[in-house]
Design a protein around this motif. Structure first.
Motif, mmCIF file in Angstrom:
data_model
loop_
_atom_site.group_PDB
_atom_site.id
_atom_site.type_symbol
_atom_site.label_atom_id
_atom_site.label_comp_id
_atom_site.label_asym_id
_atom_site.label_seq_id
_atom_site.Cartn_x
_atom_site.Cartn_y
_atom_site.Cartn_z
ATOM 1 N N ILE B 138 1.245 -21.763 -11.679
ATOM 2 C CA ILE B 138 -0.073 -21.282 -12.103
ATOM 3 C C ILE B 138 -1.105 -21.478 -10.988
ATOM 4 C CG2 ILE B 138 -1.982 -21.703 -13.729
ATOM 5 C CD1 ILE B 138 0.281 -22.569 -15.773
ATOM 6 N N VAL B 139 -1.023 -22.621 -10.296
ATOM 7 C CA VAL B 139 -2.052 -22.965 -9.302
ATOM 8 C C VAL B 139 -1.644 -22.538 -7.884
ATOM 9 C CG1 VAL B 139 -3.396 -24.899 -8.346
ATOM 10 C CG2 VAL B 139 -2.814 -24.885 -10.774
ATOM 11 N N VAL B 140 -0.351 -22.246 -7.674
ATOM 12 C CA VAL B 140 0.217 -21.876 -6.365
ATOM 13 C C VAL B 140 -0.380 -22.671 -5.198
ATOM 14 C CG1 VAL B 140 1.042 -19.601 -7.087
ATOM 15 C CG2 VAL B 140 -1.266 -19.783 -6.189
ATOM 16 N N PRO B 141 -0.307 -24.005 -5.288
ATOM 17 C CA PRO B 141 -0.949 -24.815 -4.236
ATOM 18 C C PRO B 141 -0.122 -24.877 -2.955
ATOM 19 C CG PRO B 141 0.191 -26.252 -5.766
ATOM 20 C CD PRO B 141 0.370 -24.843 -6.291
ATOM 21 N N ASP B 142 -0.806 -25.117 -1.832
ATOM 22 C CA ASP B 142 -0.112 -25.431 -0.587
ATOM 23 C C ASP B 142 0.208 -26.921 -0.542
ATOM 24 O OD1 ASP B 142 -0.447 -22.817 1.122
ATOM 25 O OD2 ASP B 142 -2.352 -23.166 0.113
ATOM 26 N N PHE B 143 -0.724 -27.731 -1.062
ATOM 27 C CA PHE B 143 -0.544 -29.179 -1.074
ATOM 28 C C PHE B 143 -0.823 -29.716 -2.480
ATOM 29 C CE2 PHE B 143 -1.824 -27.957 3.201
ATOM 30 C CZ PHE B 143 -0.825 -28.556 3.964
ATOM 31 N N ALA B 144 0.014 -30.650 -2.931
ATOM 32 C CA ALA B 144 -0.225 -31.288 -4.232
ATOM 33 C C ALA B 144 -0.316 -32.788 -4.003
ATOM 34 C CB ALA B 144 0.895 -30.960 -5.207
ATOM 35 N N TYR B 145 -1.285 -33.419 -4.649
ATOM 36 C CA TYR B 145 -1.623 -34.823 -4.383
ATOM 37 C C TYR B 145 -1.244 -35.713 -5.558
ATOM 38 C CZ TYR B 145 -4.092 -32.782 -0.482
ATOM 39 O OH TYR B 145 -4.368 -32.087 0.672
ATOM 40 N N PHE B 146 -0.508 -36.788 -5.246
ATOM 41 C CA PHE B 146 -0.085 -37.719 -6.285
ATOM 42 C C PHE B 146 -0.301 -39.145 -5.807
ATOM 43 C CE2 PHE B 146 2.283 -33.859 -7.031
ATOM 44 C CZ PHE B 146 2.234 -33.726 -8.422
ATOM 45 N N GLY B 147 -0.632 -40.025 -6.741
ATOM 46 C CA GLY B 147 -0.818 -41.434 -6.416
ATOM 47 C C GLY B 147 0.509 -42.169 -6.430
ATOM 48 N N MET B 148 0.644 -43.145 -5.552
ATOM 49 C CA MET B 148 1.891 -43.901 -5.474
ATOM 50 C C MET B 148 2.025 -44.912 -6.609
ATOM 51 S SD MET B 148 4.067 -42.800 -3.413
ATOM 52 C CE MET B 148 5.254 -44.146 -3.346
ATOM 53 N N LYS B 149 1.007 -45.040 -7.464
ATOM 54 C CA LYS B 149 1.168 -45.925 -8.616
ATOM 55 C C LYS B 149 2.347 -45.444 -9.469
ATOM 56 C CE LYS B 149 -1.175 -47.466 -12.729
ATOM 57 N NZ LYS B 149 -1.048 -46.255 -13.547
ATOM 58 N N ASP B 150 2.473 -44.108 -9.612
ATOM 59 C CA ASP B 150 3.625 -43.539 -10.322
ATOM 60 C C ASP B 150 4.710 -43.200 -9.308
ATOM 61 O OD1 ASP B 150 2.452 -43.528 -12.989
ATOM 62 O OD2 ASP B 150 1.090 -42.029 -12.175
ATOM 63 N N ALA B 151 5.283 -44.227 -8.695
ATOM 64 C CA ALA B 151 6.228 -44.009 -7.586
ATOM 65 C C ALA B 151 7.482 -43.290 -8.047
ATOM 66 C CB ALA B 151 6.600 -45.344 -6.951
ATOM 67 N N GLN B 152 7.924 -43.577 -9.275
ATOM 68 C CA GLN B 152 9.127 -42.895 -9.774
ATOM 69 C C GLN B 152 8.822 -41.414 -10.004
ATOM 70 O OE1 GLN B 152 10.779 -44.470 -13.408
ATOM 71 N NE2 GLN B 152 12.791 -43.600 -12.981
ATOM 72 N N GLN B 153 7.624 -41.145 -10.507
ATOM 73 C CA GLN B 153 7.212 -39.750 -10.684
ATOM 74 C C GLN B 153 7.221 -39.027 -9.341
ATOM 75 O OE1 GLN B 153 3.992 -38.371 -13.484
ATOM 76 N NE2 GLN B 153 2.818 -38.298 -11.604
ATOM 77 N N VAL B 154 6.712 -39.677 -8.319
ATOM 78 C CA VAL B 154 6.704 -39.076 -6.982
ATOM 79 C C VAL B 154 8.137 -38.802 -6.520
ATOM 80 C CG1 VAL B 154 6.200 -39.533 -4.539
ATOM 81 C CG2 VAL B 154 4.463 -40.000 -6.286
ATOM 82 N N ALA B 155 9.058 -39.739 -6.790
ATOM 83 C CA ALA B 155 10.458 -39.546 -6.384
ATOM 84 C C ALA B 155 11.066 -38.344 -7.105
ATOM 85 C CB ALA B 155 11.270 -40.810 -6.665
ATOM 86 N N VAL B 156 10.723 -38.175 -8.381
ATOM 87 C CA VAL B 156 11.251 -37.055 -9.163
ATOM 88 C C VAL B 156 10.644 -35.728 -8.692
ATOM 89 C CG1 VAL B 156 11.260 -36.004 -11.465
ATOM 90 C CG2 VAL B 156 11.866 -38.420 -11.198
#
Lengths: 281, 281
Positions: B138-156
């Motif tokens: 929907i957003v077709v981003p070039d970059f998506a930003y995530f916090g490392m607090k949810d490190a498992q989410q980032v890994a997934v």
């Protein structure tokens, strides 16, 4: 026409076209192009600034006992035909480029697949959905072109695009046929001469069923048993299925109304052929 | 900043930006924004032409007994904070807009999820993967930003992007903390005053473990039992898990080396808090 074998290069090239405001038409194929594919490419050419064709025999959509290793291939010929039909880019990755490791995240198609080809090919549409999800992300097309010969595939792709909001518009194109009505297929080359003659009955029985319905027949069972008899009496092939459903939902109907599909698959010695007709009454 | 509630309008708006060559930075959130989110938005602002933030409390990633209905919400405040931090578009769909009908095609995360939050939240990451697949389309981003607090989410998410060739680059940002070290979280508001004080031990024990490892400790069991003791002695919370794995593979290790993550979840009366540290030696 440029041939690209790397995922990254294809994606970067397409993203560049996209960011310069060009529309991208995409025709995904498994190669061994026939007139059906070329019709799709030509339509994409008429409707887009940039035309991308992919050739990838996707292992994920073949079952253990299916014809992955013998699926016909002829890249030189395909490449020439794609270029002549108007392709700008031909994406031709190998399996290790598309699947450098097994997918850790699986896609499971839970609707429209317990019938027709889905029933005899478990996991087939999961593989189709996964590879198209990848290809749509690599090619970033505005329009994607599919033939109605694979009507169930079209129904599944329609769900995939809707469920995941893929920014692509599905364009479907009528099945292209030989002069005697047999649906064009890469697998037709595997028919023996007598089978090639007999195979005419597939489309013929679909047309007769269509005529019967237009003339008032509303009982799915009567239509299907008539077709079964016609095919059994006129070919040596084994009927895999002949079924009638609402379209694109692919749900059973007790009475023929609205838009329905009659679809069939018949196994010959070395080729399993499919065909269908969609009728709106 | 423009607030958009319709999927189609958001997608069309973003595609238009994309086709005019602008880079899009995207910060997906579940709202109730805190400094952690604002850090992500500000970084997206510095690195992109267009910044999109989404607020969507995704029902698919909540289990039957989880806090979907009580998850904190404050749209007016969020809207103001997002705008002040530099967002151009705030995508704020409701659940029926994102899921007009149940998904017929499911996404199943089969790796990196049998540990940490994945173990105690079955199906959670399937829901995360499904909604991000939708949001990325929907957003077709070039970059998506995530916090490392949810490190498992980032890994997934890293696996999702790789498996399906999603044309987006993942940007991770360090966990933002209160002055006493507690990781910022929308759920912190549900801590009772004594729990808020006790919760400091989560980050503290992670820091102590990190120090121990830097000083030569290589035995995961020793690190974990030390942390368990520290948390049990200093808080009334119940330990859900404290675990140590390789990162981002999230595989058990017998000896600490390379890059590892220590992650924990502790349940207080009305809030389950998570925190982690990643150590490369």
């Amino acid at each position: 026409m440029k041939v690209i074998r790397s995922v990254k290069e294809m994606q970067n090239t397409m993203l560049e076209q996209k960011s310069s405001g060009k529309s991208i038409g995409f025709v995904p194929t498994m190669g061994y192009l026939h007139e059906g594919h070329l019709t799709l490419i030509k339509q994409a050419r008429r409707e887009n600034d940039v035309v991308a064709v992919s050739i990838f025999v996707n292992p994920l959509q073949f079952g253990a006992n299916e014809d992955l290793s013998t699926y016909p291939r002829d890249f030189e010929r395909d490449s020439q035909l794609a270029e002549e039909s108007g392709a700008d880019y031909l994406f031709y990755p190998d399996a290790s480029e598309m699947y450098p490791r097994p997918l850790a995240i699986k896609v499971t198609v839970g609707d429209r697949t317990d019938v027709l080809c889905g029933r005899s090919r478990p996991g087939h549409f999961d593989g189709v959905a996964a590879v198209l999800l990848k290809l749509f992300n690599i090619v970033v097309p505005d329009f994607a072109y599919f033939g109605m010969k694979d009507a169930q595939q079209v129904a599944v792709i329609d769900m995939l695009i809707t469920d995941y909001n893929i920014p692509v518009t599905l364009k479907t194109v009528e099945t292209v046929r030989e002069s005697d009505g047999l649906a064009k297929s890469s697998r037709n080359v595997y028919l023996q001469p007598n089978e090639r003659e007999e195979a005419v009955i597939l489309n013929k029985s679909l047309n007769e069923a269509r005529e019967g319905i237009i003339n008032g027949e509303r009982d799915p069972e009567k239509v299907l048993s008539f077709m079964r008899e016609r095919i059994q009496q006129n070919s040596s092939g084994t009927i895999d299925y002949i079924e009638l459903y609402s379209y694109p939902e692919l749900k059973p109907v007790k009475e023929i109304k609205g838009t329905i599909i009659i679809a069939l698959a018949v196994k010959f010695t070395k080729a399993r052929l499919i065909d269908n007709t969609i009728i709106s009454i």
